[in-house]
Scaffold this motif. Structure first.
Motif, short mmCIF file in Angstrom:
data_model
loop_
_atom_site.label_atom_id
_atom_site.label_comp_id
_atom_site.label_asym_id
_atom_site.label_seq_id
_atom_site.Cartn_x
_atom_site.Cartn_y
_atom_site.Cartn_z
N ASN A 185 -5.67 11.27 -0.37
CA ASN A 185 -6.89 9.64 -0.06
C ASN A 185 -5.87 9.47 1.42
N LEU A 202 -7.18 5.47 2.66
CA LEU A 202 -7.20 3.76 2.68
C LEU A 202 -7.10 3.90 4.04
N ALA A 220 0.81 -1.13 -0.18
CA ALA A 220 -0.30 0.13 -0.39
C ALA A 220 0.42 1.43 0.07
N PRO A 270 -11.10 5.73 -6.96
CA PRO A 270 -11.39 4.26 -6.44
C PRO A 270 -11.50 3.46 -7.30
N PHE A 320 -10.77 2.34 0.07
CA PHE A 320 -10.43 3.82 -0.33
C PHE A 320 -11.35 4.32 -0.78
#
Length: 138
Positions: free
Chosen positions: A125, A127, A47, A88, A118
């Motif tokens: 952003n 996650l 990630a 996303p 997401f």
């Protein structure tokens, strides 16, 4: 028992090693089996690598925030960046293909975590990764 940890890193690829160490230490404190720790470390590494490569386009001076929360057998990991919004819907995990090199990060993340969310947030952003570990603890 509830517990949490937060850290801020720059987007240098070497920061992923530090982040893996933090994830490992945090999970080991909660008696998470080593096999699960390894899987979670690798998925978090993927990630973070995706943020560095794709969102920040390998610029090493950007900010990434990592937050880890433990709540009675469930771990939640939040990875926050401040890059351009990512759609996303474009984030589709691709299964391994022996004809292709790389590109398995999303596949690994989705295989390891029970929930992968997401979100586009203000200036960046987020996650959100969740994994239930109850019943596997010694």
């Amino acid at each position: 028992m509830k517990d949490w940890f937060m850290a801020t890193f720059n987007s240098n690829p070497l920061s992923t090693k530090v982040a893996r160490g933090i994830v490992k230490s945090f999970l080991m404190q909660h008696a998470v089996p080593e096999e699960d720790v390894w899987d979670l470390e690798i998925a978090v590494n993927e990630a973070l690598t995706n943020v560095i490569r794709h969102t920040y386009r390998n610029e090493h001076d950007k900010i990434i925030k990592l937050s880890i929360f433990w709540n009675e057998g469930e771990v939640e990991i939040f990875i926050r960046d401040y890059g351009e919004h990512v759609d996303p819907r474009s984030l589709k995990p691709k299964p391994p293909d022996p004809e292709r090199e790389g590109g398995f990060g999303l596949y690994i993340i989705h295989r390891v975590f029970d929930s992968v969310q997401f979100l586009n947030v203000y200036r960046g952003n987020l996650l959100i990764l969740k994994k239930r570990l109850r019943g596997r603890l010694p």
